[in-house]
Design a protein around this motif. Sequence first.
Motif, mmCIF file in Angstrom:
data_model
loop_
_atom_site.group_PDB
_atom_site.id
_atom_site.type_symbol
_atom_site.label_atom_id
_atom_site.label_comp_id
_atom_site.label_asym_id
_atom_site.label_seq_id
_atom_site.Cartn_x
_atom_site.Cartn_y
_atom_site.Cartn_z
ATOM 1 N N LEU A 164 0.824 -1.211 0.000
ATOM 2 C CA LEU A 164 0.000 0.000 0.000
ATOM 3 C C LEU A 164 0.859 1.263 0.000
ATOM 4 O O LEU A 164 0.486 2.275 -0.612
ATOM 5 C CB LEU A 164 -0.936 -0.017 1.207
ATOM 6 C CG LEU A 164 -2.020 -1.105 1.177
ATOM 7 C CD1 LEU A 164 -2.780 -1.140 2.498
ATOM 8 C CD2 LEU A 164 -2.983 -0.872 0.013
ATOM 9 N N THR A 165 2.009 1.214 0.682
ATOM 10 C CA THR A 165 2.906 2.367 0.681
ATOM 11 C C THR A 165 3.409 2.652 -0.724
ATOM 12 O O THR A 165 3.442 3.809 -1.168
ATOM 13 C CB THR A 165 4.101 2.122 1.626
ATOM 14 O OG1 THR A 165 3.608 1.917 2.953
ATOM 15 C CG2 THR A 165 5.051 3.303 1.622
ATOM 16 N N VAL A 166 3.786 1.604 -1.447
ATOM 17 C CA VAL A 166 4.248 1.771 -2.826
ATOM 18 C C VAL A 166 3.105 2.242 -3.713
ATOM 19 O O VAL A 166 3.275 3.139 -4.553
ATOM 20 C CB VAL A 166 4.853 0.453 -3.348
ATOM 21 C CG1 VAL A 166 5.121 0.536 -4.853
ATOM 22 C CG2 VAL A 166 6.138 0.122 -2.596
ATOM 23 N N GLN A 167 1.950 1.670 -3.535
ATOM 24 C CA GLN A 167 0.790 2.040 -4.354
ATOM 25 C C GLN A 167 0.444 3.516 -4.202
ATOM 26 O O GLN A 167 0.075 4.191 -5.182
ATOM 27 C CB GLN A 167 -0.419 1.183 -3.939
ATOM 28 C CG GLN A 167 -1.730 1.591 -4.586
ATOM 29 C CD GLN A 167 -2.901 0.807 -4.011
ATOM 30 O OE1 GLN A 167 -3.089 -0.347 -4.365
ATOM 31 N NE2 GLN A 167 -3.655 1.411 -3.099
ATOM 32 N N ASP A 168 0.570 4.042 -2.992
ATOM 33 C CA ASP A 168 0.162 5.423 -2.719
ATOM 34 C C ASP A 168 1.283 6.444 -2.947
ATOM 35 O O ASP A 168 1.039 7.653 -2.879
ATOM 36 C CB ASP A 168 -0.322 5.547 -1.264
ATOM 37 C CG ASP A 168 -1.572 4.715 -1.007
ATOM 38 O OD1 ASP A 168 -2.269 4.371 -1.984
ATOM 39 O OD2 ASP A 168 -1.822 4.379 0.168
ATOM 40 N N ALA A 169 2.491 5.967 -3.195
ATOM 41 C CA ALA A 169 3.634 6.896 -3.275
ATOM 42 C C ALA A 169 3.719 7.543 -4.650
ATOM 43 O O ALA A 169 3.602 6.865 -5.674
ATOM 44 C CB ALA A 169 4.926 6.155 -2.979
#
Length: 361
Positions: free
Chosen positions: A297-302
């Motif tokens: 999710l961190t990668v998806q939102d970055a």
Amino acid sequence: MTAVDTQAQVQELRRQLQSLLEAATANERKLDRFDALERRLMAVESMEELVNLLLVECRADFGLDAAELWLLDPDGELSRALPSLPMAHAPRLLENHLPLKDLFGAARTARLIGPGHGEALLAQAFGDGTPVRSGALLPLIRQGLLIGSLHFGANDAERYDAASGTKFLDRLSTIAAIAIESMLNRERLRRAGMTDGLTGVHNRRYFDHRSLIEFSQAVRHRYPLACLFLDIDHFKAINDGHGHPVGDEVLRQVGGLIQRSLRTGDLAARYGGEEFVVLLPRTDLAGAREVAERIRLTVQDAPFITPEGGTVSATLSAGLAMLPAGAVSFAELLSAADRALYEAKRAGRNRTIADTAGEAA
């Protein structure tokens, strides 16, 4: 001149000679201590040992009431080199030169501060709560650059008289700076051998070594060991559509996001290409799934910043596996995580699949 006057002069000369002999003996002892310290500084094997020598052993050997070490660390090299050092013995790591400029100005020479002047500098160098009445502030300089400072403090107001010479202290600061630079260079070489140059996470070589240690520990002590395979989705399209410099920047930033999502003791490595692998010791299935989803999710939102200042988006797929009961090799865990990653890709990407659970997170 009477016999009494002559006798008084002789006694005074004897007193002066005795004083000179005592001073010479004290200086000889001081020189011996400094020589011993210099030899130990040049023989240290790690940054931890070096810092302990300067802040703990040096304080005891020289009867100091306080010792501080400030080191310039704008790129975080030292913070990575000193991960396990107790905070009470740790140096102060500086992001820029401003605190050093406040202490030394343009002169960058040793400063002895006694009573009546410089109290503000003593408070700045040792902290307001430290009862220091005199101090020696030694600049650490290598190749013309100020890399830090070493501070010795005493409750005795006469210990460091501003009118005293600084020959021994100047030499100590030079040797200390050389030792610090040597340890930093050694740390750079050590990290270069186990770190991926692009992303800053560990490389495949280090992972292969460390994974066998973690596997044997998990089997011996019967604690859970989780493995994640993480692969950036459609990475070829990023390279083709935006160019390889943008692809490299995405890889670098993804590596940083993965690292910041882990605990101390967890292991992340670039396994090859756009694929990363993570080991989570003492982590059960639910905990490992939580870590995998946090990373995803961190990668998806970055927003990934490109070298030109624009942004691109990226997602990743995660395969999760737990060390099987009765496993005889680490390859079994790695293969299970790889199978789970393949299932995550086949199921549509940007998801976590656990091999042991057989379902999407």
